[in-house]
Every structure is written in C-alpha cells, then in structure tokens.
Design a protein around this motif. Structure first.
Motif, PDB file in Angstrom:
ATOM      1  N   LEU A  12       0.845  -1.197   0.000  1.00 29.92           N
ATOM      2  CA  LEU A  12       0.000   0.000   0.000  1.00 29.92           C
ATOM      3  C   LEU A  12       0.875   1.238   0.000  1.00 29.92           C
ATOM      4  CD1 LEU A  12      -2.663  -1.048   2.690  1.00 29.92           C
ATOM      5  CD2 LEU A  12      -2.804  -1.300   0.201  1.00 29.92           C
ATOM      6  N   THR A  13       0.653   2.097  -1.001  1.00 25.60           N
ATOM      7  CA  THR A  13       1.403   3.350  -1.069  1.00 25.60           C
ATOM      8  C   THR A  13       0.426   4.529  -1.124  1.00 25.60           C
ATOM      9  OG1 THR A  13       1.483   3.508  -3.496  1.00 25.60           O
ATOM     10  CG2 THR A  13       3.224   2.228  -2.449  1.00 25.60           C
ATOM     11  N   GLY A  14       0.968   5.715  -0.945  1.00 23.92           N
ATOM     12  CA  GLY A  14       0.147   6.914  -1.029  1.00 23.92           C
ATOM     13  C   GLY A  14       0.641   7.967  -0.055  1.00 23.92           C
ATOM     14  N   PHE A  15       0.102   9.151  -0.220  1.00 20.43           N
ATOM     15  CA  PHE A  15       0.543  10.298   0.569  1.00 20.43           C
ATOM     16  C   PHE A  15       0.243  10.088   2.057  1.00 20.43           C
ATOM     17  CE2 PHE A  15       0.822  14.772   1.811  1.00 20.43           C
ATOM     18  CZ  PHE A  15       1.855  15.211   1.008  1.00 20.43           C
ATOM     19  N   MET A  16       0.991  10.801   2.911  1.00 15.97           N
ATOM     20  CA  MET A  16       0.709  10.791   4.348  1.00 15.97           C
ATOM     21  C   MET A  16      -0.788  11.033   4.572  1.00 15.97           C
ATOM     22  SD  MET A  16       3.833  13.256   5.593  1.00 15.97           S
ATOM     23  CE  MET A  16       4.221  14.024   4.019  1.00 15.97           C
ATOM     24  N   LEU A  29       0.798  -8.342   8.566  1.00 15.58           N
ATOM     25  CA  LEU A  29       1.009  -6.944   8.159  1.00 15.58           C
ATOM     26  C   LEU A  29       2.401  -6.451   8.546  1.00 15.58           C
ATOM     27  CD1 LEU A  29      -0.312  -4.153   7.281  1.00 15.58           C
ATOM     28  CD2 LEU A  29      -0.903  -3.868   9.687  1.00 15.58           C
ATOM     29  N   VAL A  30       3.022  -5.733   7.619  1.00 11.12           N
ATOM     30  CA  VAL A  30       4.283  -5.052   7.926  1.00 11.12           C
ATOM     31  C   VAL A  30       4.077  -3.567   7.659  1.00 11.12           C
ATOM     32  CG1 VAL A  30       6.703  -4.721   7.271  1.00 11.12           C
ATOM     33  CG2 VAL A  30       5.748  -7.003   7.269  1.00 11.12           C
ATOM     34  N   ASP A  31       4.280  -2.749   8.671  1.00 11.94           N
ATOM     35  CA  ASP A  31       4.212  -1.296   8.505  1.00 11.94           C
ATOM     36  C   ASP A  31       5.659  -0.806   8.586  1.00 11.94           C
ATOM     37  OD1 ASP A  31       4.036   1.485   9.155  1.00 11.94           O
ATOM     38  OD2 ASP A  31       1.945   1.190   9.754  1.00 11.94           O
ATOM     39  N   THR A  32       6.200  -0.389   7.442  1.00 18.33           N
ATOM     40  CA  THR A  32       7.655  -0.149   7.396  1.00 18.33           C
ATOM     41  C   THR A  32       8.092   0.979   8.347  1.00 18.33           C
ATOM     42  OG1 THR A  32       7.471   1.327   5.476  1.00 18.33           O
ATOM     43  CG2 THR A  32       7.853  -1.002   5.016  1.00 18.33           C
ATOM     44  N   ASP A  33       7.275   2.026   8.471  1.00 22.50           N
ATOM     45  CA  ASP A  33       7.631   3.107   9.411  1.00 22.50           C
ATOM     46  C   ASP A  33       7.760   2.568  10.834  1.00 22.50           C
ATOM     47  OD1 ASP A  33       7.750   5.165   7.577  1.00 22.50           O
ATOM     48  OD2 ASP A  33       5.730   5.909   7.972  1.00 22.50           O
ATOM     49  N   TYR A  91       2.818 -10.989   2.671  1.00 23.06           N
ATOM     50  CA  TYR A  91       2.475  -9.939   3.634  1.00 23.06           C
ATOM     51  C   TYR A  91       1.678  -8.826   2.970  1.00 23.06           C
ATOM     52  CZ  TYR A  91       5.846 -11.679   7.049  1.00 23.06           C
ATOM     53  OH  TYR A  91       6.519 -12.450   7.958  1.00 23.06           O
ATOM     54  N   VAL A  92       0.898  -8.118   3.811  1.00 25.89           N
ATOM     55  CA  VAL A  92       0.401  -6.807   3.411  1.00 25.89           C
ATOM     56  C   VAL A  92       1.453  -5.828   3.934  1.00 25.89           C
ATOM     57  CG1 VAL A  92      -1.373  -5.061   3.781  1.00 25.89           C
ATOM     58  CG2 VAL A  92      -2.040  -7.456   3.504  1.00 25.89           C
ATOM     59  N   ILE A  93       1.979  -4.996   3.033  1.00 23.39           N
ATOM     60  CA  ILE A  93       3.063  -4.088   3.426  1.00 23.39           C
ATOM     61  C   ILE A  93       2.602  -2.649   3.246  1.00 23.39           C
ATOM     62  CG2 ILE A  93       5.445  -3.373   2.960  1.00 23.39           C
ATOM     63  CD1 ILE A  93       5.820  -6.209   1.661  1.00 23.39           C
ATOM     64  N   SER A  94       2.621  -1.898   4.330  1.00 22.09           N
ATOM     65  CA  SER A  94       2.267  -0.485   4.235  1.00 22.09           C
ATOM     66  C   SER A  94       3.567   0.325   4.342  1.00 22.09           C
ATOM     67  CB  SER A  94       1.292  -0.200   5.387  1.00 22.09           C
ATOM     68  OG  SER A  94       1.290   1.142   5.689  1.00 22.09           O
ATOM     69  N   VAL A  95       3.853   1.148   3.322  1.00 22.55           N
ATOM     70  CA  VAL A  95       5.130   1.883   3.317  1.00 22.55           C
ATOM     71  C   VAL A  95       4.904   3.370   3.602  1.00 22.55           C
ATOM     72  CG1 VAL A  95       6.246   0.247   1.737  1.00 22.55           C
ATOM     73  CG2 VAL A  95       5.152   2.293   0.795  1.00 22.55           C
ATOM     74  N   GLY A  96       5.960   4.077   3.936  1.00 16.79           N
ATOM     75  CA  GLY A  96       5.871   5.514   4.197  1.00 16.79           C
ATOM     76  C   GLY A  96       5.517   6.283   2.924  1.00 16.79           C
TER      77      GLY A  96
END
Ligand code: S3P
Length: 177
Positions: A6-10, A29-33, A74-79
């Motif tokens: 998952l990508t996108g603006f803050m 889930l992995v939340d990279t931040d 994984y579901v990966i949410s990036v900054g």
C-alpha cells in the motif's frame, strides 16, 4: 508477485487499511515506518531530527530490500515518501502488487492538521506544504502503481474489495502462466 503493498501520501489511510486488508487476506502486516522505528529505537521525527532525512531514506530502502527475503506473503504499508526513489519503486514492484491510495490534498489536511508526527508537515502553512508535495509526488505514485484507487471517494469496504479482487485476479493469471 506475492505481497500486497500500500502506497500513497501521508494520511491516505495506508496503515488503517493495511490492518483491515491483512484480516481479509489472512496475511500478516508489515508497517515499514513502525518497523524502522522499532529497529532504530526512536521515532521517525527523532531520526529526521538527529540523523536527517537522507539517513531515514537509506533506512527505508534497506528495509524494503530486506523484505525480499520473506517467504510468506504480507500486506506491506510503506511511508508516503518511499515511492519517490526509482530504486524503491523497482523493489516494491518486485515484492508484489503495488496499490496507490489516492486522496485529495484537502482530505490529508483535514486528517493531519493537528498531527505532530510528520516532520515534513510541521511549521507554517501545512496546507500549502501538502499541496506542493502532493503535486511533485503524484507522478511517482502513479508510475509505481499496479492499481490506483481514489480512496477518499469510496467506502472503505469497497476499497478493500477492489484490492482483494485485483490481488486474486493477478494470482490466477500467475498460476495460468
Ligand atoms: C513521509 C511519510 C511518513 C514517514 C515520514 C516521511 C513522507 O509516513 O515515512 O514522516 O515523506 O511522505 P506516512 O505516509 O505513513 O505518514
């Protein structure tokens, strides 16, 4: 193709949607931040303040590169800044299907006007900062994405459904070769 990224603006909803999506797809889930904060033992703001943004960007690239080693999906949410580097866009594409959650600058402003955890939006006139950054970033988000959803115009359930359907479609295509 195995992970969903998952990508996108803050403030576009990557983290909260990531939680819901991981339930739906039964994938961790992995939340990279959050992972970077945990590994470094300090907040993103602390890293920006003491080591600088460039150092944070290096940690970000190293972290997503390391995800290539993971065996299960994984579901990966990036900054929000991750897709700005070409190298990162290539890594994310290699990791799986990349979903860009597009939202309007006004939505971001409403959600984050009281936020103190995003170093790039602190100081005077956050609305202007959001609009300016978003304009610069939009083409990179688009270029790096397999699926683009207008996340603030759709119900959350609908966003989830579209991601799940797309993921399954791509899985079927892969199985057929
Ligand atoms: C950033 C977004 C933040 C975090 C850092 C930089 C950016 O993540 O990585 O503050 O450059 O857009 P969120 O998108 O999760 O807020």
């Amino acid at each position: 193709m195995k992970h969903v990224i998952l990508t996108g603006f803050m403030g576009c909803g990557k983290s909260s949607l990531g939680v819901k999506l991981s339930y739906k797809l039964r994938m961790a889930l992995v939340d990279t931040d959050k992972e970077i904060e945990r590994e470094q033992g300090k907040s993103i703001s602390g890293i920006f303040e003491h080591e600088g943004e460039e150092h944070f960007r290096q940690l970000e690239t190293a972290y997503i590169e390391g995800l290539k080693e993971r065996k299960s999906p994984y579901v990966i949410s990036v900054g929000g800044g991750t897709p700005m580097r070409q190298e990162n866009r290539e890594i994310l594409k290699e990791l799986g299907i990349v979903v860009y959650l597009r939202v309007k600058s006004q939505t971001v402003y409403e959600r984050l006007k009281e936020d103190t955890t995003r170093p790039l939006l602190q100081g005077d006139n956050p609305q202007e900062k959001i609009e300016h950054l978003m304009k610069i970033r939009e083409p990179f988000y688009e270029e790096g994405a397999d699926l683009i959803l207008n996340a603030d115009e759709l119900e959350t359930e609908e966003v989830l459904k579209r991601i799940v359907n797309y993921y399954k479609k791509r899985q079927r295509q892969k199985q057929r070769g």
